[in-house]
Write an enzyme that holds these catalytic residues in place. Structure first.
Site: not given
Length: 376
Positions: A155, A306, A324
Site C-alpha cells: 500500500c 495501512h 484506500n
C-alpha cells in the site's frame, strides 16, 4: 500554516504491511484447466534438478520466465504466493502432492485447507492473466476506478500512485515510455528506471487496474526496481518481490514527485484545525497528501497498518476525502463513524476531521523543496 510546519517530524517509519484481501472466484473459470492437469503437463520442465519437488528458488525464477504463460503461469504465481506468505522452502510441494490438489477428499483438515488455498488462488490468477489487457493504457486511463492492490503488501506504493492519479492523470501518463522489446522506461522527475516486459506470472501477482491496461502493473514494478537498484534489496529480485518487503510511502511520494515530503505525527498533535488547514492548502496548491494507520485499531472497517491517499477536503463540512488502495466497498450499519465505519465505494470514503485525527497516525505532504537527488 507555519504553526503546522513547526510540528513536522522528519523521521520516516518503514513498515511491513499486509496484502489486500483477495476476491477469490467461487468456482473454476470455464477456460481454466484443472490445477493438477497443468502440473502434470509442466512439472518435469519446471523441476530442473529432477528431485521431484520445487524449491522456492526454482519457483522464483519461473515467475520471471517469459516462456511460462497462461495456466502454467497461474500455477507458478500461486506457489510463489504461498511461499511468500509462509517464507519457507517449498519442499512440501512435491509432484505427488501437486497432482492431488484437485482431490477434495483429503483426510487431514490442513491438507484440505491447503488444497483449497491453491485451487482458489490459481483460479484468481488465471483470471488476472486472461482478463488484463496487454495495452499500456486503455481509454482514458489512468483512473482510480477499478484499481485493486494485489497480493503484495505494498500500500506504501499504490496509495501514493493513487494520489498522483487523482491530482493529474495526464502527468502520470507522461512517465511511461514504451520500449521496442515490450519493456517500458519510466521517467520520474529525478530518476529513470527500465522495467522489462512482465511475465504472465508477474501480471498475475501485481496490482490490478481492471480494464485500464498494464500501466499500474508496470509502475508498481518500476517503483520496486528503484529499491533493488538502490541496493535496498537483493539484486536478483524482481520489482514485485522487492516491494513485498515493506517500505515507506514518503519515499514513494519523493520518487514520483521529485519533492521532499514533510510528516505530521497525529499522535503528538490532535489539533484538527491545523491539520485541516494543512490538507486544504496542500490540495489547493496541487501538492500530494497522504496518511496512514498504525497497528492500533481505532475505527471499524478502517484497516490498520495501512497507507491511504488523501484526495480531497471539504472545508465547509470539515470532511477529509480518502482513497484506500484496496479499492474496496464497505456498507455500514447505523450512523457512519468510528464505531460503525464509513461507507466506502471503490476505496473512496470520507471521514469527519475530528474523527480523522483520532483514527490516523500521520499526514505526509509534498513541500516546495526539491528532494535530495538519488543516482539512477
Amino acid at each position: 500554516m507555519n504553526a503546522v510546519l513547526s510540528i513536522v517530524c522528519e523521521l520516516c517509519l518503514t513498515t511491513v504491511l499486509a496484502p489486500a484481501p483477495m476476491r477469490l472466484p467461487d468456482a473454476r473459470p470455464e477456460k481454466a484447466p484443472p490445477f493438477s492437469d497443468v502440473v502434470r503437463e509442466h512439472f518435469k520442465t519446471w523441476d530442473q534438478t529432477g528431485r521431484g519437488y520445487l524449491t522456492a528458488e526454482e519457483v522464483h525464477h519461473l515467475v520471471r520466465n517469459l516462456s511460462v504463460t497462461g495456466p502454467a503461469a497461474a500455477v507458478i504465481a500461486t506457489l510463489h504466493h504461498y511461499e511468500r506468505i509462509h517464507r519457507k522452502n517449498l519442499v512440501r510441494f512435491s509432484e505427488q502432492f501437486l497432482l492431488s490438489v484437485n482431490n477434495e477428499n483429503a483426510t487431514q483438515e490442513t491438507d484440505r485447507k491447503l488444497r483449497l488455498f491453491l485451487r482458489t488462488r490459481y483460479w484468481h490468477y488465471f483470471n488476472q492473466i486472461e482478463q488484463t489487457p496487454r495495452q499500456l493504457f486503455v481509454g482514458d486511463a489512468p483512473s482510480l476506478d477499478g484499481i485493486h492492490q494485489g497480493a503484495v503488501g505494498d500500500c506504501f506504493v499504490i496509495a501514493p500512485i493513487g494520489s498522483a492519479v487523482a491530482r493529474n492523470p495526464e502527468e502520470v501518463r507522461r512517465w511511461f515510455h514504451p520500449l521496442p522489446d515490450g519493456g517500458c522506461e519510466l521517467v520520474f522527475p529525478q530518476r529513470r528506471v527500465r522495467v522489462p516486459r512482465l511475465s504472465d506470472a508477474e501480471i498475475a501477482l501485481t496490482s490490478s487496474a481492471g480494464s485500464q491496461g498494464m500501466w499500474l502493473k508496470v509502475l508498481e514494478t518500476g517503483v520496486g526496481l528503484t529499491e533493488v537498484r538502490s541496493g535496498f534489496e537483493r539484486s536478483d529480485e524482481s520489482g514485485e518481490d522487492a516491494v513485498d518487503h515493506g517500505g515507506s510511502a514518503r519515499e514513494t511520494y519523493r520518487l514520483l514527485t521529485g519533492r521532499s515530503f514533510g510528516r505530521v505525527d497525529l499522535m503528538k498533535t490532535r489539533e484538527p484545525e491545523r491539520i485541516g488547514e494543512l490538507i486544504s492548502q496542500s490540495l489547493r496548491e496541487g501538492r500530494l497528501v497522504g496518511t496512514g494507520t498504525d497497528r492500533t485499531r481505532r475505527a471499524n472497517h478502517v484497516p490498520t497498518n495501512h497507507d491511504y491517499a488523501i484526495i480531497g477536503y471539504d472545508a465547509e463540512r470539515r470532511l477529509v476525502h480518502l482513497w484506500n488502495p484496496w479499492g474496496n466497498r464497505v456498507s455500514t450499519q447505523g450512523m457512519p463513524g468510528i464505531e460503525n465505519g464509513f461507507p466506502t465505494e471503490g476505496g473512496k470514503f470520507s471521514v469527519p476531521l475530528n474523527d480523522f485525527v483520532r483514527i490516523f497516525r500521520a499526514v505526509v505532504y509534498e513541500t516546495r523543496e526539491e528532494a535530495r537527488r538519488e543516482q539512477s
